[in-house]
Structures are given as structure tokens and as C-alpha cells.
Scaffold this active site. Structure first.
Site, PDB file in Angstrom:
ATOM      1  N   GLU A  23      50.735  45.712  41.239  1.00 37.00           N
ATOM      2  CA  GLU A  23      51.343  46.773  40.442  1.00 37.00           C
ATOM      3  C   GLU A  23      52.807  46.992  40.820  1.00 37.00           C
ATOM      4  O   GLU A  23      53.655  47.236  39.960  1.00 37.00           O
ATOM      5  CB  GLU A  23      50.556  48.081  40.593  1.00 37.00           C
ATOM      6  CG  GLU A  23      51.029  49.155  39.639  1.00 37.00           C
ATOM      7  CD  GLU A  23      49.949  50.147  39.261  1.00 37.00           C
ATOM      8  OE1 GLU A  23      50.311  51.174  38.652  1.00 37.00           O
ATOM      9  OE2 GLU A  23      48.759  49.916  39.556  1.00 37.00           O
ATOM     10  N   ASP A  78      45.477  54.848  44.722  1.00 33.19           N
ATOM     11  CA  ASP A  78      44.637  54.622  43.544  1.00 33.19           C
ATOM     12  C   ASP A  78      43.737  53.401  43.719  1.00 33.19           C
ATOM     13  O   ASP A  78      42.541  53.442  43.424  1.00 33.19           O
ATOM     14  CB  ASP A  78      45.505  54.455  42.300  1.00 33.19           C
ATOM     15  CG  ASP A  78      46.248  55.726  41.937  1.00 33.19           C
ATOM     16  OD1 ASP A  78      45.973  56.772  42.548  1.00 33.19           O
ATOM     17  OD2 ASP A  78      47.123  55.658  41.050  1.00 33.19           O
TER      18      ASP A  78
END
Length: 368
Positions: free
Chosen positions: A145, A157
């Protein structure tokens, strides 16, 4: 014929917002909502991606050509980035056919992107027998990410999606990645945690998230510490006096007080008093709204309306600039709270929010 089916959940962060990229403490738990991947291994080096939730044909990519900044920009960057990160780390990952289905709302601040990354990594870990631990899966997904998608997110996350357990919140120290599972039995105390998706879309890679992170790094450098996590709560007043820029000062104040809020919530939960966490959640929202400046009118309306209707506590959750809020309430009050929030949005002429009750659920797993 598929080789297997895997699932990875989204998450709600109970407390500890924007502390993860400051080496701080976070406390998420997994949602029952998941992204499910049906996967077949391919030996031709082609990664074929399809989603039941996105109209159109499958996207086909060659794994040897995956690189940050190349290829289509969109949802396929997340699984493609995972394959790139695995290969960059030296893992012999080839092609795959992957079909995704999800019950997670996108853009709601509930980590739909992390669920997409983790379910992809877990499936490939199993199919290609890579032998990665869950914490390693999370780290590689974060790298995907950060580097491939270009969103400067922390590790929370992905770790929540990969590592949470049913009935618990995950206390994660994002510096050393140590974990503790903290019991969170809401039903046992007659309580309910509502998630209110405002339906206001957000995007971490649009620049504002990155500005907050850069501001925190500036504060740490000015104070001469590796990260704001290293500023003790009782040393905060002195530290703030050394930060001349009022915006940088406000960012630092949020991070230091938010880490302290995580510690306070843990103490309440370990004492068996979930109800006492309510005011701490509300304090966290005020800090995110006023110091970190990442709330929005819709989120503020949810929190204000819920508190006025008798909620024990409420705050925005997730990266901010939209997304969702959480509300801690007595079960008996849920219908009244729900109606009050819906009426408040109607009065404001806003689209109705999506409101649902949630419980701490299982992390990523293989289904078949």
C-alpha cells in the site's frame, strides 16, 4: 475449479487513531464483514483479477511487469501491489486467477483496502507454500500500500485484518509489533457498538493524510525524538512549548494524548468495565476534530446526536475526512439512537447513513 477460498475482514479501530505511523499504540478489532477471494494458481505468470463488486471484465497483468507507478490506477493496484511486494521480498510467486466478493463498504474507513490486500497475500502464501507468519503478511501488505499504491498508511489495518481474534480487541504496539488480545465482551455487559457509515467518501492517497504524517515527523524531529510515541504524557506541556508552529503543536498534542487514551481504555477493559471507555472515546473524537482536523460535519453530527440521545461515548474511526463513526451504547437505547441519527441526517438534507451493530470477530482465514 478453484484451489481454495480465503476471507479477510475489515476492522474498526476502537481507539488509537493516526498513532500507528508514530510508533504508537492502536486498538482495533475485526469486523464480521469480509472480502472473500476464490483463487486458482496459474503457471503462466499472469495475474487475473476480477471483482463481483466492480462492473467490467477481469484485469490481466504479468507478474514480471508489476512495478510501482505502472499499470492501471484503481482497485486492482491493491492485489497487484501485494504480488509485487511478495516478489520484491524474494518469494517465488507466480500467477493466479482471483475472484473477489466483499460485504465491506468501500470508502467507509473500515479498511476495505487492507482486507483486499491481506486476503490476497494469505491465499498466495498458502498456494505457493511461502511459510509467512501473519505479522509478516501484514508487513508485506503495508509495503504494497505504501510503495505500490502510494498511500502512506501505517501497519494497523493490515495487522488487524490478519491477526485479530474473535471476542477481542487487538492491542498493537506499532514500534515492536508486539500484540495482546484484550477481551471485549460487549453483550456480556448489555452494551452494543454501532458503526455509522456516513457515506462520505475518503481517500488516503489524496494528500491530506500524508500532510498529517509529515507534520508529525516534523514535530518529532524538532523535539529530537525518533517518533512522537517517545514523548511521555506527563512531559507533553514542556514538549508543546518547544513547537512554535501551532498546527504542528496540535498534531503532536493529539498523538501523545491518543496514546494515553489507548492505555486508559486497556485499563478499563482489563478491569472489566467497558462502560467506562465511553468518555475516553468521546475525548478522542474531540482531539481528532480540533487538533488533527480530520473530521467532517457528517461525523460530528453523528457524535453530537448520539451523545445527546444518551450514548456512553462516540467518535470517528479510521483515516478521517469522511467514513464512519462508532457509538458505544446500552443495547436498550439502540433503536432510539438509530432513529435520532437518521432524523438528524434528514434534517441536514444529507444521504441517510448506514448504521449497523458489530462485534469483535475473527481475523483472516482459509475457508476451503
Amino acid at each position: 475449479m478453484s484451489d481454495g477460498v480465503w476471507a479477510a475482514p475489515g476492522r474498526v479501530n476502537l481507539i488509537g487513531e493516526h498513532t500507528d505511523y508514530n510508533d504508537g499504540f492502536v486498538m482495533p478489532f475485526a469486523l464480521p464483514h469480509t472480502t472473500v477471494a476464490t483463487v486458482s494458481r496459474r503457471d503462466d505468470g499472469v495475474l487475473r483479477l476480477h471483482s463481483a463488486d466492480v462492473p467490467g471484465d477481469a484485469t490481466a497483468l504479468r507478474v514480471t511487469e508489476l512495478a510501482p507507478g505502472h499499470g492501471p490506477r484503481g482497485w486492482t493496484d491493491y492485489p497487484a501491489g501485494v504480488v509485487w511486494a511478495l516478489r520484491e521480498a524474494g518469494h517465488a510467486v507466480g500467477g493466479a486467477d482471483i475472484h473477489y466478493e466483499s460485504t465491506l463498504p468501500t470508502g467507509a474507513g473500515l479498511s476495505s483496502s487492507a482486507a483486499l490486500e491481506v486476503v490476497t497475500a494469505l491465499a498466495l502464501n498458502d498456494l505457493y507454500e511461502l511459510g509467512l507468519e501473519r505479522s509478516q503478511v501484514a508487513r508485506l501488505c503495508q509495503r504494497a500500500e505504501n510503495r505500490y499504491v502510494g498511500a502512506p498508511t501505517g501497519i494497523m489495518d493490515q495487522t488487524a485484518s490478519a491477526c485479530c481474534t474473535e471476542g477481542h480487541a487487538l492491542h498493537l504496539d506499532t514500534r515492536d509489533l508486539s500484540q495482546r488480545q484484550i477481551p471485549l465482551d460487549l453483550a456480556g455487559q448489555g452494551l452494543e457498538l454501532l458503526v455509522v457509515d456516513t457515506r462520505v467518501q475518503h481517500a488516503h492517497s489524496d494528500g491530506e493524510y500524508g500532510k498529517r504524517r509529515a507534520g508529525c515527523e516534523t514535530a518529532a524531529a524538532t523535539l529530537g525524538v525518533p517518533a512522537l510515541r517517545d514523548i511521555a504524557h506527563d512531559a507533553l506541556p514542556e514538549a508543546l512549548d518547544r513547537l512554535p508552529d501551532p498546527q504542528i503543536r496540535a498534531l503532536a498534542r493529539h498523538i501523545v494524548t491518543e496514546n494515553h487514551r489507548v492505555e486508559r481504555v486497556i485499563a478499563h477493559l482489563e478491569a472489566g468495565d467497558i462502560r467506562a471507555t465511553g468518555p475516553v472515546l468521546t475525548e478522542g473524537h474531540a482531539s481528532l476534530r480540533d487538533d488533527f482536523r480530520i473530521s467532517c460535519p457528517e461525523l460530528d453530527l453523528v457524535v453530537d446526536t448520539a451523545l445527546a440521545a444518551g450514548a456512553l461515548g462516540a467518535r470517528m474511526t479510521g483515516g478521517g475526512f469522511g467514513g464512519s463513526a462508532i457509538v458505544l451504547t446500552d443495547v436498550a437505547l439502540t433503536p432510539t439512537l438509530t432513529k435520532s441519527i437518521q432524523e438528524a441526517f434528514t434534517s441536514a438534507s444529507w444521504k441517510q447513513p448506514r448504521i449497523f451493530s458489530t462485534t469483535p470477530s475473527r481475523g483472516a482465514r482459509r475457508l476451503s
